[in-house]
Scaffold this motif. Sequence first.
Motif, PDB file in Angstrom:
ATOM      1  N   ASP A   8       7.229  10.478  13.844  1.00 36.38           N
ATOM      2  CA  ASP A   8       6.802   9.084  13.840  1.00 36.38           C
ATOM      3  C   ASP A   8       5.949   8.747  12.620  1.00 36.38           C
ATOM      4  O   ASP A   8       5.694   7.568  12.351  1.00 36.38           O
ATOM      5  CB  ASP A   8       6.035   8.762  15.127  1.00 36.38           C
ATOM      6  N   MET A   9       5.502   9.757  11.890  1.00 34.95           N
ATOM      7  CA  MET A   9       4.769   9.539  10.643  1.00 34.95           C
ATOM      8  C   MET A   9       5.792   9.353   9.524  1.00 34.95           C
ATOM      9  O   MET A   9       6.074  10.256   8.753  1.00 34.95           O
ATOM     10  CB  MET A   9       3.845  10.715  10.340  1.00 34.95           C
ATOM     11  N   CYS A  10       6.376   8.190   9.459  1.00 34.20           N
ATOM     12  CA  CYS A  10       7.484   7.926   8.529  1.00 34.20           C
ATOM     13  C   CYS A  10       6.939   7.678   7.127  1.00 34.20           C
ATOM     14  O   CYS A  10       6.852   6.524   6.669  1.00 34.20           O
ATOM     15  CB  CYS A  10       8.317   6.744   9.006  1.00 34.20           C
ATOM     16  N   LEU A  11       6.579   8.750   6.446  1.00 38.92           N
ATOM     17  CA  LEU A  11       6.049   8.618   5.094  1.00 38.92           C
ATOM     18  C   LEU A  11       6.502   9.817   4.268  1.00 38.92           C
ATOM     19  O   LEU A  11       6.465  10.954   4.728  1.00 38.92           O
ATOM     20  CB  LEU A  11       4.528   8.531   5.104  1.00 38.92           C
ATOM     21  N   ALA A  12       6.952   9.534   3.069  1.00 36.21           N
ATOM     22  CA  ALA A  12       7.320  10.584   2.128  1.00 36.21           C
ATOM     23  C   ALA A  12       6.786  10.233   0.755  1.00 36.21           C
ATOM     24  O   ALA A  12       6.659   9.057   0.394  1.00 36.21           O
ATOM     25  CB  ALA A  12       8.843  10.757   2.072  1.00 36.21           C
ATOM     26  N   VAL A  13       6.466  11.263  -0.010  1.00 42.78           N
ATOM     27  CA  VAL A  13       6.032  11.111  -1.396  1.00 42.78           C
ATOM     28  C   VAL A  13       7.177  11.566  -2.287  1.00 42.78           C
ATOM     29  O   VAL A  13       7.734  12.649  -2.093  1.00 42.78           O
ATOM     30  CB  VAL A  13       4.774  11.946  -1.686  1.00 42.78           C
ATOM     31  N   THR A  14       7.536  10.733  -3.251  1.00 44.82           N
ATOM     32  CA  THR A  14       8.567  11.094  -4.222  1.00 44.82           C
ATOM     33  C   THR A  14       7.947  11.133  -5.609  1.00 44.82           C
ATOM     34  O   THR A  14       7.322  10.164  -6.047  1.00 44.82           O
ATOM     35  CB  THR A  14       9.720  10.076  -4.218  1.00 44.82           C
ATOM     36  N   ALA A  15       8.113  12.265  -6.292  1.00 44.39           N
ATOM     37  CA  ALA A  15       7.752  12.370  -7.700  1.00 44.39           C
ATOM     38  C   ALA A  15       9.050  12.328  -8.490  1.00 44.39           C
ATOM     39  O   ALA A  15      10.004  13.040  -8.162  1.00 44.39           O
ATOM     40  CB  ALA A  15       7.012  13.674  -7.970  1.00 44.39           C
ATOM     41  N   SER A  16       9.111  11.487  -9.520  1.00 41.61           N
ATOM     42  CA  SER A  16      10.356  11.344 -10.274  1.00 41.61           C
ATOM     43  C   SER A  16      10.067  11.010 -11.725  1.00 41.61           C
ATOM     44  O   SER A  16       8.930  10.689 -12.100  1.00 41.61           O
ATOM     45  CB  SER A  16      11.240  10.266  -9.645  1.00 41.61           C
ATOM     46  N   ASP A  17      11.119  11.093 -12.534  1.00 41.54           N
ATOM     47  CA  ASP A  17      10.977  10.687 -13.930  1.00 41.54           C
ATOM     48  C   ASP A  17      10.666   9.194 -13.993  1.00 41.54           C
ATOM     49  O   ASP A  17      10.978   8.443 -13.055  1.00 41.54           O
ATOM     50  CB  ASP A  17      12.252  11.007 -14.696  1.00 41.54           C
ATOM     51  N   PRO A  18      10.047   8.722 -15.068  1.00 38.94           N
ATOM     52  CA  PRO A  18       9.618   7.318 -15.133  1.00 38.94           C
ATOM     53  C   PRO A  18      10.746   6.304 -14.939  1.00 38.94           C
ATOM     54  O   PRO A  18      10.553   5.274 -14.292  1.00 38.94           O
ATOM     55  CB  PRO A  18       9.007   7.209 -16.537  1.00 38.94           C
ATOM     56  N   ASP A  19      11.940   6.568 -15.484  1.00 37.92           N
ATOM     57  CA  ASP A  19      13.040   5.607 -15.335  1.00 37.92           C
ATOM     58  C   ASP A  19      13.490   5.507 -13.883  1.00 37.92           C
ATOM     59  O   ASP A  19      13.738   4.408 -13.372  1.00 37.92           O
ATOM     60  CB  ASP A  19      14.226   6.005 -16.218  1.00 37.92           C
ATOM     61  N   THR A  20      13.602   6.653 -13.221  1.00 39.10           N
ATOM     62  CA  THR A  20      13.988   6.641 -11.806  1.00 39.10           C
ATOM     63  C   THR A  20      12.901   5.965 -10.983  1.00 39.10           C
ATOM     64  O   THR A  20      13.195   5.189 -10.062  1.00 39.10           O
ATOM     65  CB  THR A  20      14.231   8.076 -11.312  1.00 39.10           C
ATOM     66  N   ALA A  21      11.643   6.250 -11.304  1.00 41.15           N
ATOM     67  CA  ALA A  21      10.537   5.622 -10.578  1.00 41.15           C
ATOM     68  C   ALA A  21      10.552   4.104 -10.765  1.00 41.15           C
ATOM     69  O   ALA A  21      10.266   3.349  -9.831  1.00 41.15           O
ATOM     70  CB  ALA A  21       9.207   6.194 -11.060  1.00 41.15           C
ATOM     71  N   ALA A  22      10.906   3.657 -11.957  1.00 40.02           N
ATOM     72  CA  ALA A  22      10.976   2.212 -12.203  1.00 40.02           C
ATOM     73  C   ALA A  22      12.075   1.580 -11.354  1.00 40.02           C
ATOM     74  O   ALA A  22      11.913   0.479 -10.824  1.00 40.02           O
ATOM     75  CB  ALA A  22      11.230   1.951 -13.683  1.00 40.02           C
ATOM     76  N   SER A  64       9.304   5.210   3.309  1.00 36.49           N
ATOM     77  CA  SER A  64       9.240   5.413   4.767  1.00 36.49           C
ATOM     78  C   SER A  64      10.071   6.625   5.164  1.00 36.49           C
ATOM     79  O   SER A  64      11.079   6.521   5.859  1.00 36.49           O
ATOM     80  CB  SER A  64       9.734   4.160   5.490  1.00 36.49           C
ATOM     81  N   GLY A  65       9.672   7.789   4.719  1.00 37.95           N
ATOM     82  CA  GLY A  65      10.350   9.027   5.052  1.00 37.95           C
ATOM     83  C   GLY A  65      11.328   9.460   3.987  1.00 37.95           C
ATOM     84  O   GLY A  65      11.657   8.715   3.047  1.00 37.95           O
ATOM     85  N   ALA A  66      11.837  10.710   4.142  1.00 35.88           N
ATOM     86  CA  ALA A  66      12.737  11.289   3.140  1.00 35.88           C
ATOM     87  C   ALA A  66      14.084  10.577   3.107  1.00 35.88           C
ATOM     88  O   ALA A  66      14.654  10.358   2.034  1.00 35.88           O
ATOM     89  CB  ALA A  66      12.928  12.780   3.425  1.00 35.88           C
ATOM     90  N   ALA A  67      14.631  10.224   4.278  1.00 38.80           N
ATOM     91  CA  ALA A  67      15.930   9.550   4.304  1.00 38.80           C
ATOM     92  C   ALA A  67      15.853   8.208   3.581  1.00 38.80           C
ATOM     93  O   ALA A  67      16.783   7.817   2.865  1.00 38.80           O
ATOM     94  CB  ALA A  67      16.401   9.365   5.742  1.00 38.80           C
ATOM     95  N   ASP A  68      14.747   7.501   3.755  1.00 38.47           N
ATOM     96  CA  ASP A  68      14.547   6.228   3.063  1.00 38.47           C
ATOM     97  C   ASP A  68      14.497   6.452   1.552  1.00 38.47           C
ATOM     98  O   ASP A  68      15.075   5.692   0.771  1.00 38.47           O
ATOM     99  CB  ASP A  68      13.265   5.568   3.557  1.00 38.47           C
ATOM    100  N   ALA A  69      13.805   7.509   1.140  1.00 35.67           N
ATOM    101  CA  ALA A  69      13.713   7.818  -0.292  1.00 35.67           C
ATOM    102  C   ALA A  69      15.091   8.121  -0.867  1.00 35.67           C
ATOM    103  O   ALA A  69      15.451   7.630  -1.946  1.00 35.67           O
ATOM    104  CB  ALA A  69      12.774   9.001  -0.505  1.00 35.67           C
ATOM    105  N   ILE A  70      15.892   8.924  -0.156  1.00 36.88           N
ATOM    106  CA  ILE A  70      17.225   9.275  -0.657  1.00 36.88           C
ATOM    107  C   ILE A  70      18.100   8.038  -0.761  1.00 36.88           C
ATOM    108  O   ILE A  70      18.806   7.835  -1.756  1.00 36.88           O
ATOM    109  CB  ILE A  70      17.865  10.332   0.264  1.00 36.88           C
TER     110      ILE A  70
END
Length: 451
Positions: A295-309, A156-162
């Motif tokens: 208001d478009m609270c969406l972010a895409v995160t690409a990461s290494d497999p361990d971080t993604a897990a 739900s956005g970049a801040a949520d991803a961080i």
Amino acid sequence: MDAELMDLIRGRSAADIADAVRALVERGALRAGDALPPVRTLAEGLGVNRNTVASAYRQLAQAGLVVTKGRGGTTVADPRPVPQEGFAGDSVLRDVATGNPDPEFVPDPARALAAMAGRPVLYGEPVIDPDLERWAAKWMSDATPPGAPARLTITSGAADAIERLLAQALTRDDAVGLEDPCFLAAIHTVRVGGYRPVGIPVDDEGMTVEGLRAALERGVRAIICTPRAQNPTGASLTAARAAALRDELRAHPYVLVIEDDHFSMLSQRPLHSLIGPHQRRWAVIRSVSKFLGPDMCLAVTASDPDTAAGLATRLTPGTTWVSHLLQRLVLALMTDADVRGKIASAAAHYAARNVAFAARLTAHGVPTIARDGLNLWVELPVAADDVVHRLMRRGWLARSGEEFRLSPGAASDRLRLTVHDLDDADAEHLATDIAAAVRASAQRPGTREVA
């Protein structure tokens, strides 16, 4: 007051002393502005080394609980939250501090909403809409390390991803390297999470090599970097700087490197990444808020497999996933040719308006360079706070660079301005008022004259 505190503060280690002071603040025994005992005095009273007390005070300062003023001593910090982006709704002043995109260039989602269709999504289904995942994989392909396996996550956005990236990799009091000056949401996320922010200076080419080296020597376990359109400075990594940063990180492959490419489609600069093929823990974030609207609270995160897990464990279906309706809406907008055209027009608009305003300020005797991003970072020959107050009397609400510094109360000679929605007349009016405020401030005793 020192004598009373000497009876209340206990501990033999820095952590215990810091916890004792924290407890006094939480109970209200210490309030904003109250002075703590000098380091030497408290050390002698506790029978510990001065470095132990200094370390305790440093931990408290990094947590935002106290402010250290050198010879001025250490005082309890004002508990006000970190400033946030956005309009000042209770102000009658013309707000040039918002950090917002121009509403005229935010696409209207009405047509995409009307066209959306599909069956309901139920518990247990994939958290990423398959069609959005296919589009996002192409969108992120230029941002990931060549040849490195990557997995996608929707938040739900970049801040949520961080926040989620740090939470799955760190524990409380771990050190996090942040750009200084820094994006307000990043400062807030690190402080609320209980991590220790370590400032890495930023210059015209982005994060500095010397600053990164110093942060790594201090044991940071994660680094957050903005590769282009850094907020607030507008700086972007050059190819040479990015290469030097990658070399510095080569000996630290398990430090989590987070790149927040927030301006992506609007940026006027090429993307140069500090994530090299040797990095084992990494993530690249791209949100849609700057061009589709906050208001478009969406972010895409690409990461290494361990971080993604690790991220996946914090995004379980039915509890914290991102709505598939929002995912489908973003996909419908991003695959619409008219919307993509409007995004391209917005990119040209922001760049042109910032360049034009920088030229106005320069003509009025305040040399300014327009870099990249929604905002202008204006260097002043006087204290920014004084200029901000003078602008308020002229009807403008501006933002001092002090708000973006990691050290509370750090003085600044910079303004961050959001001017892309001003017409020519208002832009000239603001530039004239800034120049007048600078001249008036320079005439105060103890300040240097404007060239």
